[in-house]
Design a protein around this motif. Sequence first.
Motif, PDB file in Angstrom:
ATOM      1  N   LYS A 115      45.178 -13.993  30.091  1.00 43.74           N
ATOM      2  CA  LYS A 115      45.177 -14.985  31.170  1.00 43.74           C
ATOM      3  C   LYS A 115      46.598 -15.492  31.337  1.00 43.74           C
ATOM      4  O   LYS A 115      47.260 -15.857  30.359  1.00 43.74           O
ATOM      5  CB  LYS A 115      44.250 -16.162  30.844  1.00 43.74           C
ATOM      6  N   ASP A 118      44.630 -10.053  33.313  1.00 46.87           N
ATOM      7  CA  ASP A 118      43.202  -9.977  33.646  1.00 46.87           C
ATOM      8  C   ASP A 118      42.687 -11.203  34.383  1.00 46.87           C
ATOM      9  O   ASP A 118      41.651 -11.132  35.052  1.00 46.87           O
ATOM     10  CB  ASP A 118      42.390  -9.808  32.356  1.00 46.87           C
ATOM     11  N   TYR A 119      43.363 -12.333  34.242  1.00 46.71           N
ATOM     12  CA  TYR A 119      42.907 -13.589  34.850  1.00 46.71           C
ATOM     13  C   TYR A 119      44.143 -14.422  35.132  1.00 46.71           C
ATOM     14  O   TYR A 119      45.060 -14.509  34.296  1.00 46.71           O
ATOM     15  CB  TYR A 119      41.965 -14.320  33.884  1.00 46.71           C
ATOM     16  N   GLY A 136      41.347 -11.378  46.141  1.00 45.21           N
ATOM     17  CA  GLY A 136      40.322 -11.123  45.143  1.00 45.21           C
ATOM     18  C   GLY A 136      40.543  -9.907  44.273  1.00 45.21           C
ATOM     19  O   GLY A 136      39.605  -9.420  43.634  1.00 45.21           O
ATOM     20  N   ASP A 173      40.663 -11.590  38.902  1.00 48.73           N
ATOM     21  CA  ASP A 173      39.902 -12.821  38.720  1.00 48.73           C
ATOM     22  C   ASP A 173      40.887 -13.983  38.573  1.00 48.73           C
ATOM     23  O   ASP A 173      41.950 -13.829  37.952  1.00 48.73           O
ATOM     24  CB  ASP A 173      39.012 -12.714  37.486  1.00 48.73           C
ATOM     25  N   TYR A 174      40.552 -15.131  39.134  1.00 49.22           N
ATOM     26  CA  TYR A 174      41.539 -16.212  39.181  1.00 49.22           C
ATOM     27  C   TYR A 174      40.851 -17.565  39.324  1.00 49.22           C
ATOM     28  O   TYR A 174      39.667 -17.669  39.632  1.00 49.22           O
ATOM     29  CB  TYR A 174      42.495 -16.009  40.362  1.00 49.22           C
ATOM     30  N   GLU A 175      41.660 -18.584  39.097  1.00 52.37           N
ATOM     31  CA  GLU A 175      41.290 -19.947  39.455  1.00 52.37           C
ATOM     32  C   GLU A 175      42.509 -20.624  40.048  1.00 52.37           C
ATOM     33  O   GLU A 175      43.656 -20.270  39.742  1.00 52.37           O
ATOM     34  CB  GLU A 175      40.805 -20.735  38.239  1.00 52.37           C
ATOM     35  N   ARG A 224      37.854 -18.768  45.329  1.00 49.40           N
ATOM     36  CA  ARG A 224      36.682 -18.494  44.507  1.00 49.40           C
ATOM     37  C   ARG A 224      36.361 -19.658  43.564  1.00 49.40           C
ATOM     38  O   ARG A 224      35.206 -20.023  43.381  1.00 49.40           O
ATOM     39  CB  ARG A 224      36.944 -17.218  43.700  1.00 49.40           C
ATOM     40  N   ARG A 225      37.393 -20.210  42.950  1.00 56.57           N
ATOM     41  CA  ARG A 225      37.180 -21.194  41.885  1.00 56.57           C
ATOM     42  C   ARG A 225      38.340 -22.179  41.914  1.00 56.57           C
ATOM     43  O   ARG A 225      39.502 -21.782  41.798  1.00 56.57           O
ATOM     44  CB  ARG A 225      37.126 -20.458  40.541  1.00 56.57           C
TER      45      ARG A 225
END
Length: 229
Positions: free
Chosen positions: A95, A116-117, A153, A156-158, A184-185
């Motif tokens: 991350k 990955d994030y 997208g 994966d993320y915030e 998304r988040r």
Amino acid sequence: MDIQGLQSMTLLDWPGKVACTVFLGGCQLRCPYCHNAQLLEGPFPSAMTQRELLGFLEKRRGLLDGVCLTGGEPLLRPDLDGLLEGIKALGYPVKLDTNGTHPQRLAALWQRGLVDYVAMDVKNSPSRYPQTTGVPGLDLAPIRASLDWLLEGRVDYELRTTAVRQFHDGEAFRELGGWIRGARRYYIQNFTPRDTVLCPGLSGFDREELEGFARLVAPFVEQVELRGV
């Protein structure tokens, strides 16, 4: 590569994972409320070497679900690629925390399978960014590019905003919501006063106020949550 700090285990930094958090020094922003102000400018203290960190991670295989890289701004470090390669070679997902100022480097690391994030700080509404980051005349183009790339997208993320009473209000969150439309988040993190911030005397909000901000952003994003309350 020198590592400026290590939190050996966290349940908060990566939702749903038991992770460790690695701190790297260096950042070009000067956010008055930054909790890691000691990591903004060098020379930086060395908590451990890259070799020592990888040794720690080797021993924690099977116990940790992932590794979080934060700062400072990790994407400023020219030797970040080598560190990520070493972490990924041990089988850990990664991350990456970023302020969004290096979109091309972010995308390149993802393309190489090294990230990955992504957790990107969206400091404030566009009109209040210079004040909130402590950089007058800040060019928002790279930040917009990072945001647009995340909204596609691919990874994966915030997105997250640290809410500080002196910099944020309902109008700011309403404008910010429109800027991150389709996210998304999204997390609103309450500011917690600390002695290490650049500007003393700052304060956060109570839960009711933060819930009001969340309601303003909710029509624009898939998921909005509060942290630190």
